[in-house]
Design an enzyme around this catalytic site. Sequence first.
Site, PDB file in Angstrom:
ATOM      1  NE  ARG A  59      -7.852   7.447   1.478  1.00  0.00           N
ATOM      2  CZ  ARG A  59      -6.903   7.541   0.537  1.00  0.00           C
ATOM      3  NH1 ARG A  59      -6.426   6.472  -0.047  1.00  0.00           N
ATOM      4  NH2 ARG A  59      -6.424   8.719   0.201  1.00  0.00           N
ATOM      5  CE  LYS A 211     -27.759  -5.199  10.145  1.00  0.00           C
ATOM      6  NZ  LYS A 211     -28.004  -5.654   8.781  1.00  0.00           N
TER       7      LYS A 211
END
Length: 395
Positions: A59, A211
């Site tokens: 992580r 996007k």
Amino acid sequence: MSKSETSNAHSVATRLAHMGRPWSPDMPFVNPPVVRASTVLFEDVHAMHDPASKYVYGRRGTPTSNALADALTELEGPACAGTVLTPSGLAAISVALLSFLGAGDHVLIPDCAYRPVRELCDSLIPRLGVEVSYYDPTIGAGIAALTRANTKVIYLESPGSLTFEIQDTPAIVAHARAIGAVTIIDNTWATPLMFRALDFGVDVTLMAATKYIVGHSDAMLGTVSANEATWKRLKHTHGAMGMFTGPDDMWLALRGLRTLSVRMRHQEQSALEIARWLQTRPEVAQVLHPGLPQDPGHAIWKRDFNGSAGLFGIILKPSSDEAVAAMLDGLQLFGLGYSWGGYESLAIPCELTGIRTATTWAAEGPLVRLQIGLEDPADLIADLDKGLARLNAAG
Ligand SMILES: *Cc1c(COP(=O)(O)O)cnc(C)c1O
């Protein structure tokens, strides 16, 4: 300097082909590998306690996350101190806001903000004891009248991703600096290719990498990049909240970066061509695209941006919901779906009721948003032409 590092003297299109590709004799492949990792094994106990250890736990960073974060930091320019990655664009927004807000603070949100930002700011954020108010995105230096002694964050989204208002970012930044507030911008539309927000004094810039960065509608990812003054706080909050992203998604974003400039420049040209054609159509009341000289945001866009994206809006002349549905339902090349920035064209009818509180949306006709993909613009125009014929036929 490794083989794949390039100097900042090269243009961004050149650097996109090289950034985030650490080279070593053990890993000499063009693309960095996808590293799947939770546990990192240390040589000895001393290494476990050594703060200089490069990798500690999955992580906390892997070669895959570092390659992408480093590439994005380079893309954001010399004012960028670092980038964190989040599981979605919305998670990027929540990490950014929660990094700088606490009980007793006030935050200003533009009325054009992406709808889920408003949901976050009307629910979770006030629960923490933060005051939220909304402002007219075109307010510019007038923001000074809205800030309070406890204003800690001024949030921007320019252009608004449904209504395409361009914000006077330098004017807002100047006031934020004067009162010691942090500025955060959602730069998903422009990406650093078209607007390098940190160069304009914005403290924190974020993107839904879902996007344009990923660019192929097949992964969700967010990025938040910060200047020197805000980086430590952002990185700490991101770590404290346990944010991490799947390795395949990070790798897809790295792959997307390679073609970002080519895709965006193509989509920019196609969108402008289609927007200009739509301006000539009697069914269209207004085209919302800051790259058009008639657009109210054009002067500021021209002053601050290097180009435009492939996403824009059209306000139709007053028409029934059924007529708009007839127009959109029959489109062959435009999919009906949320999101944007991929290689494929999309259209959505936009509903603005309930998401404007500081301003009123005066348009009489319906708003349709178009995402222009990599298809031939002549084919897209032909598809829209038939759509407008259906709109007319349905009255
Ligand atoms: C899509 C979008 C987001 C959220 O991104 P997700 O990856 O879908 O969570 C944020 N801001 C803007 C402007 C967007 O269009």
